[in-house]
Write a protein that holds these residues in place. Structure first.
Motif, short mmCIF file in Angstrom:
data_model
loop_
_atom_site.label_atom_id
_atom_site.label_comp_id
_atom_site.label_asym_id
_atom_site.label_seq_id
_atom_site.Cartn_x
_atom_site.Cartn_y
_atom_site.Cartn_z
N ILE A 51 1.29 -1.05 0.08
CA ILE A 51 -0.08 0.13 -0.17
C ILE A 51 0.60 1.63 -0.50
O ILE A 51 0.49 2.13 -0.42
CB ILE A 51 -0.90 -0.09 1.08
CG1 ILE A 51 -1.78 -1.26 0.99
CG2 ILE A 51 -1.64 1.41 1.51
CD1 ILE A 51 -2.84 -0.91 2.15
N ALA A 70 0.62 3.98 -2.67
CA ALA A 70 0.56 5.59 -2.54
C ALA A 70 1.95 6.13 -2.87
O ALA A 70 1.17 7.34 -3.18
CB ALA A 70 0.45 5.77 -0.22
N ALA A 92 1.27 9.57 -4.96
CA ALA A 92 1.86 11.05 -4.46
C ALA A 92 2.36 11.38 -5.82
O ALA A 92 2.14 13.19 -6.11
CB ALA A 92 3.11 10.79 -3.44
#
Length: 181
Positions: free
Chosen positions: A165, A169, A173
């Motif tokens: 995860i 992420a 981002a």
């Protein structure tokens, strides 16, 4: 040149100059580079599992949790040195659960003439007793060539749900940051 061609080329250059597209291409190149590096290691070291990390303290102080191990594939059992003190440290599939891997020292080698293969008695350096199951040569992934201290923690982390995860992420981002420029 027709106006349609100019408009198409202009749109292409506009897309190509987009920072988001450049970031996506850079990420794709990084992922491809990692996959090619792993494939190259697999070919050079003759194993599908060229990198491994101990997840227990059974081999301490020789190997520690979090060490990254470089593993060389072993084609035949006769290539493995078995000795209680100086035997090869091998990576093998757990005989009772072939999806799990164990890193222990080969302490004894036995030839089975009926089956035409070697079997090994193994033991973790930090364990008081040898492993109860004998390991047949077919279950051996390879022998440990080198260890890189602490680098294996990255491999351990990336293999967890939180690590997966966090990686996703981070990619999202980066894309959002590039899009906001």
């Amino acid at each position: 040149m027709s106006d349609g061609n100019r408009m198409g080329r202009g749109r292409f250059y506009k897309i190509w100059s987009s920072e988001v597209i450049k970031t996506l291409l850079l990420m794709a190149m990084v992922v491809l580079g990692v996959l090619l590096f792993r494939w190259g290691l697999s070919v050079a070291l003759r194993t599908d599992y060229p990198l491994h990390t101990p997840i227990s303290s059974s081999m301490e102080p020789t190997l520690n949790i979090g060490d990254l191990l470089i593993v060389e594939g072993v084609v035949k059992g006769e290539e493995i040195n078995a000795d209680p003190v100086n035997g090869d440290i091998i990576v093998f599939r757990k005989p009772t659960s072939l999806g799990e891997f164990i890193v222990h020292r080969a302490i004894q080698k036995m030839w089975n003439p009926i089956e035409g293969k070697y079997y090994f008695k193994t033991k973790g350096d930090n364990n008081s007793q040898p492993d109860s199951e004998r390991v047949q040569e077919d279950y051996i992934v390879g022998r440990v060539l080198w260890r890189i201290p602490f680098l294996g923690y990255i491999k351990i982390f990336l293999g967890t749900p939180v690590g997966i995860i966090a990686t996703i992420a981070l990619f999202v981002a980066l894309i959002l940051l590039e899009r906001g420029k």
